[in-house]
Design an enzyme around this catalytic site. Structure first.
Site, PDB file in Angstrom:
ATOM      1  N   HIS A 195     -11.851  23.793 -17.103  1.00 53.07           N
ATOM      2  CA  HIS A 195     -11.785  22.583 -16.295  1.00 53.07           C
ATOM      3  C   HIS A 195     -13.123  21.888 -16.426  1.00 53.07           C
ATOM      4  O   HIS A 195     -14.166  22.519 -16.276  1.00 53.07           O
ATOM      5  CB  HIS A 195     -11.511  22.940 -14.840  1.00 53.07           C
TER       6      HIS A 195
ATOM      7  N   ARG B  88     -12.095  12.270  -9.913  1.00 50.99           N
ATOM      8  CA  ARG B  88     -12.033  11.268 -10.984  1.00 50.99           C
ATOM      9  C   ARG B  88     -10.789  10.403 -10.853  1.00 50.99           C
ATOM     10  O   ARG B  88     -10.817   9.223 -11.170  1.00 50.99           O
ATOM     11  CB  ARG B  88     -12.103  11.948 -12.354  1.00 50.99           C
TER      12      ARG B  88
END
Ligand code: FAD
Ligand code: SF4
Ligand code: SF4
Ligand code: FES
Lengths: 562, 261
Positions: free
Chosen positions: A328, A348
């Site tokens: 990740h 994000r």
């Protein structure tokens, strides 16, 4: 007050200085930086993704995938000797006789168990820690389901298969994307509190690699909310579902026909081994983050040690895409106590931006995960634009304060309360300062090969969730694994019931572990020395200084002299 | 590398065979941090010396414990690691999550890996989203004496007493909202003089809210209706029939549309 040391302040100032310009751009449209072309993606992956390092993979020398290249660490595990000797066990008088045995009490296992109970059949749900101590409990960001009018399962299909670099098993992606809206509705009926607006419209966010807003969420406790509801529902069927906690399975048991018919459980508390006999077996033991592949920190829960993979492989089940690991992009890199913890992609999704030491936004924030992670590594290594931590790590900034500027004050606090709380415990206020992040070991992309009914290559054995392979190809998109374990957990429950119904009247199966003997023999014949055993069940974090002082022939975990 | 680089390196069954590969993060700068100060903590009454910046879990591993329970996610989401402790010279009994609490000098601690709890068995489809549903299974909710011990004990900073009060008023939605971040660690229940199990009461309130009280999504209902006609199966089958090249083209040419609805 800043949560970061003095020497990072100059870089933090640069991030703040570039923020207004970045904000302006973000306000105009989503593409704050151009997304990479497929060729650019490939280039950064080849050079910087840990999977592509020269010694990242090697061929496995035994078992159904013999000769195939896999992640080196996984190969070591598969080439370890079985941790038990079949000759030590009498399997003729099972401790539990049931219709369906479910191994693994995470999201996938619970979903399957509920289906078995609803079909009026009996299940044993055996799990390593407590029911719900799992990766499912930890997911924060959300679950994909094409519920918006301008979205569709077809577009979801395209996103998933492109994100997986077209290696996904199409049949599985079809099942997953078509079932998704139905699963969202099913969970709602069980009482999952999806985020909605006042008119009941499901709130949706975008995620890496998605072309629509498709991420359903329950604040940033999405996984916890679903898992605790599923766990509660499992416990609402005490007459049908027998829960056996702190009892990991260590090997599968087969019947006369060589089909899966049970498992040997190891009671970690008392040291005894218990035999379970069943008509069908569902394996849903999740992923392998705690193997710390390539020394990476992980987001995974304590029990994520690939046990199911090892057991199923011993029993002759084929694996798929075990050469690909998901890192990740945004694991915490500072402060030290939380290194590896997940900073959800939702940061994000809400507009948070990865920014280097100089305050420059250096990559499209929502590339597929592997591409995003490789870019972070490039920025920190080749380009030397990362930020070093006091303990010698490196990371890049994830500009979170911009989220509130973009979406209005308080957005972070309401959308990401778990994240805010967690960082606050360690002195960082993510609403006013960026976070320092670096890729962390997150997800097992490959796994046991299944079809849309979750059948494995071993009759009687069904696999669902992170342990399975093929759904996500070589790269999973955010939000597709909560969906995966729900869709395939549901399907596994139904498929296992079908088989059990057909077998209820057969005479009790004669259980054996000949496959374990055969596997041992294969290892010996391949000339592999017996230096390690698997499944490992728990990661080893004890101080070696302490272990040195143990009696040499005592295995403190097994509680036995060996 | 592991949860903390200053914890012992990971040694597993496969250790000897592992090829030495450095993670990119570690390649750059060697660990030059000064050696960590060791501080005394008392684990179930016995003194150990542990590095001062460690969490309770990593500190216990440092001195040689291997957890077989009382740990799950290690990130503050599962509630498996409930812990009670006292600090030297302080009468207060404190509570925390072992994976999220940094050790303090002369901390006396014990873990509570399990809380015996009343858990109602019910069929959610047969309940009404009203106070009676909760009253039926958890009548003890009315015994709350508003002492606020639960709120003080909650490591998630939840206003536990307030959600219990909301339940008592029959305001399930507020109870659901206030209790949303509950990780079911059990610490509130351990402290409650009225002997109730707040977290299971809250869970029932949330399930009733999710199923009955939140407005239904029309988009979702429409999508489900469309799907019953099976139109998407055909579309997807068309994609499944494409060559890899054709599929790649469709993928790269797909439009991005981030409209909210
Ligand atoms: C921090 C984090 C955040 C995430 N965020 C997202 C997200 O936002 N969206 C998304 O889609 N996905 C997310 N994921 C991924 C997703 O949560 C998991 O892939 C998914 O929950 C896996 O479900 P599962 O049921 O297959 O496995 P798990 O939920 O991990 O369950 C496996 C269970 O099996 C048990 N087990 C293991 N070995 C044995 C054994 N030998 N015998 C018996 N039982 C055993 C384990 O203890 C565990 O309880 C996230 C994952 C993590 C770690
Ligand atoms: S409400 Fe109770 S069970 Fe839930 S997190 Fe707080 S103390 Fe733990
Ligand atoms: S601890 Fe028990 S009695 Fe006290 S406020 Fe909380 S619920 Fe009420
Ligand atoms: S181990 Fe899960 S909350 Fe601490």
């Amino acid at each position: 007050m800043s949560g970061y040391p003095e020497y990072m302040q100059a870089s933090l100032k640069k991030v703040a200085a570039t923020r207004p310009a970045r904000l302006e751009k973000a306000r105009e449209g989503r593409e704050v930086v151009k997304a990479m072309t497929l060729a650019e993606r490939e280039d950064v992956l080849n050079k910087f993704h840990p999977d592509y390092l020269p010694d990242a993979r090697k061929p496995v020398r035994v078992g159904p995938n013999k000769g195939e290249e896999m992640t080196s660490r996984v190969v070591d595990l598969l080439e370890s000797y079985p941790r038990i000797n079949p000759d030590d066990f009498d399997l003729s008088e099972p401790d539990y006789d049931t219709d369906v045995l479910i191994i693994g009490g995470g999201g996938g296992g619970c979903m399957a168990a509920i289906q078995v109970a609803n079909a009026g059949m009996n299940a044993v749900l055996a799990t390593k820690l407590r029911v719900g101590d799992s990766n499912s409990m930890m997911s924060q960001g959300g679950m994909q389901a094409a519920v918006n009018p301008h979205d569709s399962p077809t577009i979801h299909y395209l996103d998933a298969i492109g994100g997986g670099h077209f290696d996904n098993n199409p049949e599985l992606v079809q099942a997953m994307t078509i079932d998704a809206p139905r699963i969202a509705a099913y969970l709602e009926e069980l009482g999952v509190m999806w985020d909605k607006d006042s008119e009941g419209r499901l709130m949706t966010e975008s995620g890496g690699g998605t072309s629509r807003r498709r991420m359903l969420s329950c604040r940033d406790y999405t996984g916890a909310e679903i898992q605790r509801v599923l766990r509660d529902e499992v416990k609402n069927h005490p007459d049908k579902i027998t829960i056996v906690e702190y009892s990991p399975a260590v090997e599968l048991l087969l019947d006369e026909a060589g089909e899966a018919a049970g498992a040997l459980l190891y009671n970690m508390e008392t040291g005894e081994y218990n035999v379970v006999r069943a008509h069908s077996v569902i394996i849903s033991t999740g992923g392998y983050g705690r193997l710390h592949i390539k020394g990476f920190a992980t987001t995974n829960h304590y029990g994520a040690t690939a046990d199911g993979l090892v057991m199923a492989y011993h029993a002759g089940t084929k694996l798929l895409y075990m050469d690909s690991v998901q890192f990740h992009p945004t694991g915490a890199a500072y402060p030290e106590q939380i290194v590896g913890f997940l900073i959800t992609e939702k940061v994000r999704g809400l507009g948070g931006q990865p920014v280097n030491k100089e305050g420059e936004l250096f990559v499209f924030p929502l590339e597929p995960r592997d591409v995003e992670a490789a870019s972070f590594i490039r920025e920190s290594t080749e380009r030397s634009l990362g930020i070093e931590t006091p303990t010698g790590r490196v990371g890049v900034w994830l500009d979170s304060p911009i989220v509130n500027l973009l979406n209005g004050p308080g957005t972070i606090q309401t959308a990401l309360p778990a994240m805010v709380r967690q960082l606050k415990r360690f002195g960082i206020d993510m609403t006013s300062e960026p976070m320092l992040v670096y890729p962390t070991l997150h997800y097992q992309n490959g796994g046991i090969e299944i079809n849309a009914d979750t059948e494995t290559t071993l009759a009687g054995l069904y696999a669902a969730g992170e342990i399975s392979g093929g759904v996500h190809g070589r790269n999973r998109l955010m939000g597709n694994s909560i969906l995966d374990y729900n869709v395939f957990g549901y399907r596994a429950g139904h498929a296992a019931v079908q088989r059990a119904k057909a077998l209820v009247d057969r005479p009790p199966a004669k259980l054996h572990m000949d496959h374990v003997r055969a596997y041992r023999k294969e290892l010996e014949e391949a000339g592999i020395p017996e230096t390690s055993h698997a499944p490992i069940l728990l990661p080893e974090y004890r101080n070696p200084e302490v272990l040195k002082k143990h009696r040499k022939d005592y295995d403190p975990f097994l509680g036995e002299f060996i | 590398m592991v949860d903390n680089p200053r914890t012992p390196p990971i040694i597993t069954a496969m250790e000897e065979k592992e090829v030495e590969v450095k993670a990119p993060a570690q390649e750059k700068v060697p660990d030059e941090s000064p050696k960590e100060n060791l501080i005394p903590v008392f684990i179930m009454g016995k003194r150990f010396f542990v590095p001062e910046s460690f969490t309770i879990i990593t500190a216990m591993e440092y001195v040689g414990f291997q957890f077989k329970n009382a740990v799950g996610c290690r990130e503050g989401f599962c509630g498996a690691c409930a812990t009670i402790y006292r600090l030297e010279g302080d009468y207060k009994l404190r509570t925390g999550l072992a994976c999220q609490t940094v050790v303090e000098p002369n901390m006396h601690l014990a873990q509570i890996p399990f809380t015996p709890a009343v858990k109602a068995v019910y069929d959610i489809s047969k309940l009404k989203p009203e106070l009676v549903s909760i009253q039926r299974y958890y009548p003890e909710v009315f015994r709350c004496v508003a002492c606020n011990s639960c709120t003080k004990a909650c490591p998630q900073e939840i206003e536990v007493m307030d959600y219990i009060q909301a339940v008592k008023r029959g305001d399930l939605e507020t109870a659901a909202d206030l209790s949303f971040d509950c990780i079911m660690c059990g610490l509130c229940a351990v402290r409650c003089p009225a002997e109730m199990v707040q977290f299971n009461i809250a869970l029932l309130a949330r399930r009733l809210t999710g199923r009955y009280l939140l407005p239904r999504s029309h988009h979702l209902e429409k999508r489900l209706a469309e799907q019953r006609e099976g139109s998407y199966e055909k579309d997807i089958e068309e994609l499944m029939g494409l060559s890899r090249k054709g599929l790649t083209k469709r993928y790269t040419e797909r439009d991005l549309d981030f409209e909210v609805f």
